[in-house]
Each structure stands twice: as structure tokens, then as C-alpha cells.
Write an enzyme that holds these catalytic residues in place. Structure first.
Site, PDB file in Angstrom:
ATOM      1  N   VAL A   1      -6.252  -2.523  -1.660  1.00  0.00           N
ATOM      2  CA  VAL A   1      -7.478  -2.092  -0.966  1.00  0.00           C
ATOM      3  C   VAL A   1      -8.513  -3.203  -0.939  1.00  0.00           C
ATOM      4  O   VAL A   1      -8.988  -3.642  -1.990  1.00  0.00           O
ATOM      5  CB  VAL A   1      -8.107  -0.852  -1.658  1.00  0.00           C
ATOM      6  CG1 VAL A   1      -9.372  -0.407  -0.923  1.00  0.00           C
ATOM      7  CG2 VAL A   1      -7.118   0.301  -1.733  1.00  0.00           C
TER       8      VAL A   1
ATOM      9  N   GLY B   1      -8.556  -6.508  -0.124  1.00  0.00           N
ATOM     10  CA  GLY B   1      -8.319  -7.922  -0.430  1.00  0.00           C
ATOM     11  C   GLY B   1      -9.057  -8.387  -1.668  1.00  0.00           C
ATOM     12  O   GLY B   1      -8.874  -7.837  -2.763  1.00  0.00           O
TER      13      GLY B   1
ATOM     14  N   GLY C   1      -3.650 -15.113  15.238  1.00  0.00           N
ATOM     15  CA  GLY C   1      -2.963 -14.612  14.050  1.00  0.00           C
ATOM     16  C   GLY C   1      -3.777 -13.580  13.289  1.00  0.00           C
ATOM     17  O   GLY C   1      -3.414 -13.185  12.181  1.00  0.00           O
TER      18      GLY C   1
ATOM     19  N   GLU D   1      -1.483  -8.458  14.508  1.00  0.00           N
ATOM     20  CA  GLU D   1      -0.020  -8.503  14.586  1.00  0.00           C
ATOM     21  C   GLU D   1       0.432  -8.340  16.040  1.00  0.00           C
ATOM     22  O   GLU D   1      -0.333  -7.852  16.880  1.00  0.00           O
ATOM     23  CB  GLU D   1       0.576  -7.350  13.769  1.00  0.00           C
ATOM     24  CG  GLU D   1       0.168  -7.318  12.316  1.00  0.00           C
ATOM     25  CD  GLU D   1       0.884  -8.363  11.483  1.00  0.00           C
ATOM     26  OE1 GLU D   1       1.905  -8.879  11.949  1.00  0.00           O
ATOM     27  OE2 GLU D   1       0.398  -8.661  10.384  1.00  0.00           O
TER      28      GLU D   1
ATOM     29  N   LYS E   1       0.810  -1.235   0.000  1.00  0.00           N
ATOM     30  CA  LYS E   1       0.000   0.000   0.000  1.00  0.00           C
ATOM     31  C   LYS E   1       0.842   1.284   0.000  1.00  0.00           C
ATOM     32  O   LYS E   1       0.383   2.334  -0.438  1.00  0.00           O
ATOM     33  CB  LYS E   1      -0.903   0.022   1.252  1.00  0.00           C
ATOM     34  CG  LYS E   1      -1.977  -1.032   1.253  1.00  0.00           C
ATOM     35  CD  LYS E   1      -2.793  -0.978   2.517  1.00  0.00           C
ATOM     36  CE  LYS E   1      -2.172  -1.728   3.666  1.00  0.00           C
ATOM     37  NZ  LYS E   1      -2.112  -3.176   3.519  1.00  0.00           N
TER      38      LYS E   1
ATOM     39  N   LYS F   1      -5.677   2.756   2.902  1.00  0.00           N
ATOM     40  CA  LYS F   1      -6.561   2.291   1.824  1.00  0.00           C
ATOM     41  C   LYS F   1      -7.462   3.432   1.345  1.00  0.00           C
ATOM     42  O   LYS F   1      -7.700   3.593   0.147  1.00  0.00           O
ATOM     43  CB  LYS F   1      -7.391   1.101   2.309  1.00  0.00           C
ATOM     44  CG  LYS F   1      -6.530  -0.140   2.558  1.00  0.00           C
ATOM     45  CD  LYS F   1      -7.243  -1.186   3.395  1.00  0.00           C
ATOM     46  CE  LYS F   1      -6.345  -2.392   3.645  1.00  0.00           C
ATOM     47  NZ  LYS F   1      -6.906  -3.325   4.634  1.00  0.00           N
TER      48      LYS F   1
ATOM     49  N   GLY G   1      -5.505 -11.440   3.952  1.00  0.00           N
ATOM     50  CA  GLY G   1      -5.081 -12.831   3.941  1.00  0.00           C
ATOM     51  C   GLY G   1      -4.473 -13.195   2.600  1.00  0.00           C
ATOM     52  O   GLY G   1      -4.662 -12.495   1.595  1.00  0.00           O
TER      53      GLY G   1
ATOM     54  N   GLU H   1      -5.050  -3.223  -7.380  1.00  0.00           N
ATOM     55  CA  GLU H   1      -6.304  -3.689  -6.772  1.00  0.00           C
ATOM     56  C   GLU H   1      -6.063  -4.316  -5.396  1.00  0.00           C
ATOM     57  O   GLU H   1      -6.855  -4.140  -4.459  1.00  0.00           O
ATOM     58  CB  GLU H   1      -6.962  -4.731  -7.696  1.00  0.00           C
ATOM     59  CG  GLU H   1      -8.241  -5.338  -7.173  1.00  0.00           C
ATOM     60  CD  GLU H   1      -9.367  -4.316  -7.119  1.00  0.00           C
ATOM     61  OE1 GLU H   1      -9.837  -3.916  -8.172  1.00  0.00           O
ATOM     62  OE2 GLU H   1      -9.764  -3.914  -5.997  1.00  0.00           O
TER      63      GLU H   1
END
Lengths: 151, 314
Positions: free
Chosen positions: B133, B135, B187, B190, B106, B205, B297, B130
Site C-alpha cells: 500500500v 509504495g 511507462g 501498463e 497485494k 490497497k 516504482g 507495508e
């Protein structure tokens, strides 16, 4: 004496007996603060007239919209009445309803949802006004998505 | 297409693993220390096995990657702010060599948008982003297809971590710190969660979207950002009694970017739960478009990269 308000669909906000200002005829003036539509107001006045209750003075403030805000911070626990008084004193909005929830673990931490009536004019302006007031109390402020800006 | 992948974290690894399924081959791949290059195509399984065994990917250098016969560079190194380096230099090198670039990072699109566009304008290669922003949700492609000039604003939930935390706090009446610890164990968050819970990820984003809507001019430092760290379960309970919930909402317009917790009616589409993302694209002529899906992810982000690659082929 309050039945005409409820039966007309009005919402009673407060009632104050002015006992220190008894009339020469020995009557106690009563000041009633309520919210209702103009039609409901006419109906209430008409009913009081039929009941021979004298309405000596009326005033009105026009509120066109409603706003819900959520506040988080210590001032909710120790200074909420001052927060509400400051919002009411701003003139652009009036607090209709408030509810409070406190943290079980730490009772000084609390949050409050306020339902506010907004006078005619810009809703965004009202949001900014309330935000500015509560920031003086170090409160976190949020409102609903339909206010144009996500804050 | 022949791909060169920079960054072999969750996203880069998934792109490498799925590239064959989408009709692509990987001819170069590099992590922060090593690289592997094979003009005929890398055996991705073997290379990733090497890496998982703490062995070098290969004996090539980053320069070898840029000298390879790739068609498109996949920039999937970790997001950095301000200078957005080293990603910015990677993109510049590829575009100046007239290769295509697909971003998952990003930083460059948020912090140096105009410079990127200028370099892309002088290149025979094309720059697409793409995957930066939302996923798997095709937000930027949708804006591109309906014409950015006719989009008034884009508003929604663009960070799954903060949405997971708010959802779980409300559902189980748990404190912020408790749910954050759970999210870290799962998970979903972070070890240093500030990027997500502080609203920075959402803001980046939204800055990218505002840049697209207005042709540039925005940086992260222009965004008004408030996170969810101060949201308590008693506040969520109170909102719940009024038929509301709290969500971290980002809004991108031509005027700027706002990110903050907002009261959302529980019946509204914006009240998505868990790690889901959603955006409302407000258009001048087409009304409001709502797009929802997995916002982060390996798989969802890789699918956005493959969408960009498909557009490069077409």
C-alpha cells in the site's frame, strides 16, 4: 423594485409577473423567488413596506447547507432542464446555479457543475438523493470530499 | 538478514540490487521460470545480468529456494486476484517453515487476509506487507503504531497512474485517451491500463487497509469501485473554474471500501499532482495525519520492503 433585495444582500433567483391575474385595482402581482438569511428577509419586507409595495404572501423553505456536484454525460447537452427540474422536484435540495462545458471535438459530450442548496437534514442523504436522480439520466455523478464518502 | 526473493520484476530486482546497502544478503532468487540459490550469498549483479541477457537466473528450482537458508521471503510476484496464487502458497510454505515473509504482492493481503493471519499466528515467522500500500509512504506502519482500533478511516490517492492522467488532462486540456497513450509511452501506465484507471489497484490497497482496521472480512468484490475512464477534459475545465479538480480517491473504513473520482479543492492537500500519492489517516484521538510521497516504482516499493525487514530485526 428589486433594489431592496440586492441592497440587503439577498440573492434573486427568479421573478414572475402574473399578468393573467391582474387585481381589481389593475395591479400586476409579481412572484419573486430569492434566497437570504432570516434577518435579510425582515429587512427586505420592511423596505417594501416603506416603499408602499404590498407583500401579500410569503413562504419560506429552509436550506442549511450547500453542495457542489459535477455531472458528465449526454443528458447535459440534450436534457439539462429536465435534470434540474427533477432535482428541484425532489424537495430535499434546490439548484441555485448551474454551469455547462461542452466538448469541442464532440458537442454532445458535456459536463455541468451544479451548486445546490440543501434543506435541513442529512447532507449524505441529499447526496444519495441527487445521485439517484441523475443516474436515471445516465449521468456520471461526483461531489466534493467533504461529504463523508468519496462519491 | 538472508533474503529469498520471488519475482524479479521491477520491485524484486531493486530489492536484490539494494539489499547489500541495507545490510542484507540474497541467498535465493526466482523468476517465473528459473531460480538461483547460494547459501553464502548470490552475486546479484551477475544474476541480473544473466536475466537481462535472456539467460536463466540459475539452474535451481523453486523447491531449492524454499529449502535454502533464508531468513525472510520477499514475495514480489505479479499480483493475482481471488485465489491470489501462486503467491498465497509461497507465503504459506515460508510461514509453515517458521520464516518471515515480506509482501509486495497485494493479492493475498486483499483476497485471503484471514487465512494469511491464521497461518502467521501458527508460525514463529512474521508476516509484513507495508509495500502493498502506497509504495514508500509508511501507511501501514503508521496505522500499526497508532493502533488500528483508534483509526476511523483512511482516505486518499493511492494510484500514481490515474493521478498522472488526471493531472495532465487538467493542466494541458488534453483528452483522456491522448494522455493515456502518453502515459503508456512513458511507462507510467501498463499496456492494459484497466487495473489502474479502473480503480482496481486503489481498491485492493483500500481493502488491505479495511482488513487491518477491522481484523479482516473484506475482499475486492466487497469494494464499490468506479474508475476515471469517463472523466473528460471539459469536466476538468469546469471544475477548475470553481477552484476544484478531480482526483481518484479511495476510502477505507470498517464499514467498507469506496473508490471513485471526487471533486477536490485545488488548495487541499489531497490535490497532489503527477504520480504522487497521499493519504489522510483519520484518528480518534490524534486528529488527521497526512502522509504523501512516491506510491509506486522499484525504489519506493523496495524502501517499504526494507522498512518491514528493519522491523523484523528490531
Amino acid at each position: 423594485m428589486l433594489e431592496p433585495i440586492s441592497s440587503s444582500g439577498g440573492n434573486l433567483l427568479s421573478i414572475f409577473h402574473e399578468r393573467g391575474d391582474i387585481t381589481p385595482r389593475g395591479e400586476i402581482p409579481v412572484e419573486i423567488d430569492l434566497e437570504c438569511s432570516p434577518d435579510q428577509f425582515e429587512s427586505i419586507l420592511s423596505t417594501y413596506s416603506d416603499l408602499d409595495i404590498h407583500v401579500t404572501q410569503t413562504g419560506e423553505e429552509l436550506y442549511e447547507g450547500e453542495l457542489i456536484v459535477l455531472l458528465i454525460g449526454d443528458a447535459i447537452s440534450n436534457n439539462l432542464s429536465s435534470v434540474i427540474a427533477s432535482i428541484d422536484a425532489s424537495g430535499s435540495v434546490a439548484v441555485i446555479e448551474s454551469s455547462v462545458n461542452r466538448s469541442i471535438e464532440s458537442p454532445t459530450e458535456a459536463s455541468s457543475i451544479l451548486r445546490l442548496a440543501i434543506k435541513e437534514g442529512d447532507q449524505i442523504q441529499a447526496v444519495d438523493s441527487v445521485r439517484s436522480i441523475v443516474s436515471g439520466y445516465d449521468l456520471h455523478f461526483m461531489t466534493t470530499t467533504d461529504n463523508g464518502v468519496p462519491q | 538478514m538472508k533474503l529469498a526473493i520471488l519475482g524479479v520484476g521491477n520491485v524484486g530486482k531493486t530489492v536484490a540490487q539494494l539489499s547489500g546497502e541495507y545490510g542484507h544478503s540474497v541467498v535465493a532468487m526466482a523468476d517465473s521460470k528459473n531460480a538461483i540459490v547460494n547459501p553464502k550469498g548470490i552475486d546479484v549483479g551477475v544474476a541480473l545480468e544473466q536475466k537481462s541477457n535472456q539467460m536463466p537466473l540459475g539452474d535451481a528450482s523453486l523447491e531449492d529456494v524454499f529449502d535454502s537458508n533464508y531468513d525472510a521471503l520477499i514475495e514480489a510476484t505479479p499480483t493475482t486476484l481471488k485465489s491470489a496464487e501462486p503467491a498465497f502458497s509461497h507465503i504459506k510454505m515460508a510461514l509453515e517453515a517458521d520464516r518471515h515473509v515480506v509482501l509486495a504482492n497485494k493479492g493475498p493481503a486483499a483476497e485471503r487476509f484471514e487465512e494469511l493471519q491464521s497461518i502467521a499466528d501458527g508460525s514463529k515467522g512474521t508476516l509484513r506487507f507495508e509495500a502493498t500500500v502506497g509504495g514508500a509512504i509508511p501507511i501501514l506502519s503508521t496505522i500499526e503504531d497508532i493502533n488500528p482500533k483508534t483509526v476511523t478511516s483512511v482516505k486518499g490517492i493511492l494510484n500514481g497512474t490515474s493521478n498522472f492522467i488526471l493531472t495532465r488532462m487538467a493542466a494541458k486540456n488534453l483528452s483522456y485517451s491522448h494522455v493515456l497513450s502518453e502515459a503508456q509511452e512513458l511507462g507510467v501506465a501498463e499496456a492494459d491500463p484497466i487495473f489502474d484507471v479502473g480503480g482496481i489497484d486503489t481498491a485492493l490497497k483500500c481493502v488491505i487497509i479495511s482488513n487491518i482496521l477491522s481484523g479482516g472480512g473484506f475482499r475486492l468484490s466487497d469494494a464499490e469501485v468506479e474508475g476515471i475512464q469517463h472523466i473528460s477534459n471539459h469536466a476538468l475545465n469546469l471544475a477548475d473554474k470553481s477552484g476544484l479538480t478531480i482526483r481518484l480517491i479511495g476510502e477505507a473504513t470498517r464499514e467498507g471500501v469506496n473508490v471513485a473520482p471526487v471533486l477536490v479543492p485545488k488548495t487541499e492537500d489531497l490535490a497532489v499532482e503527477g504520480t504522487q500519492n497521499i493519504v489522510r489517516i483519520v484518528t480518534e484521538h490524534g486528529g488527521i495525519l497526512s502522509l504523501a510521497g512516491s506510491g509506486a516504482g522499484g525504489g519506493p516499493t523496495a524502501s517499504a520492503i526494507f522498512l518491514d525487514l528493519q522491523r523484523l530485526i528490531v
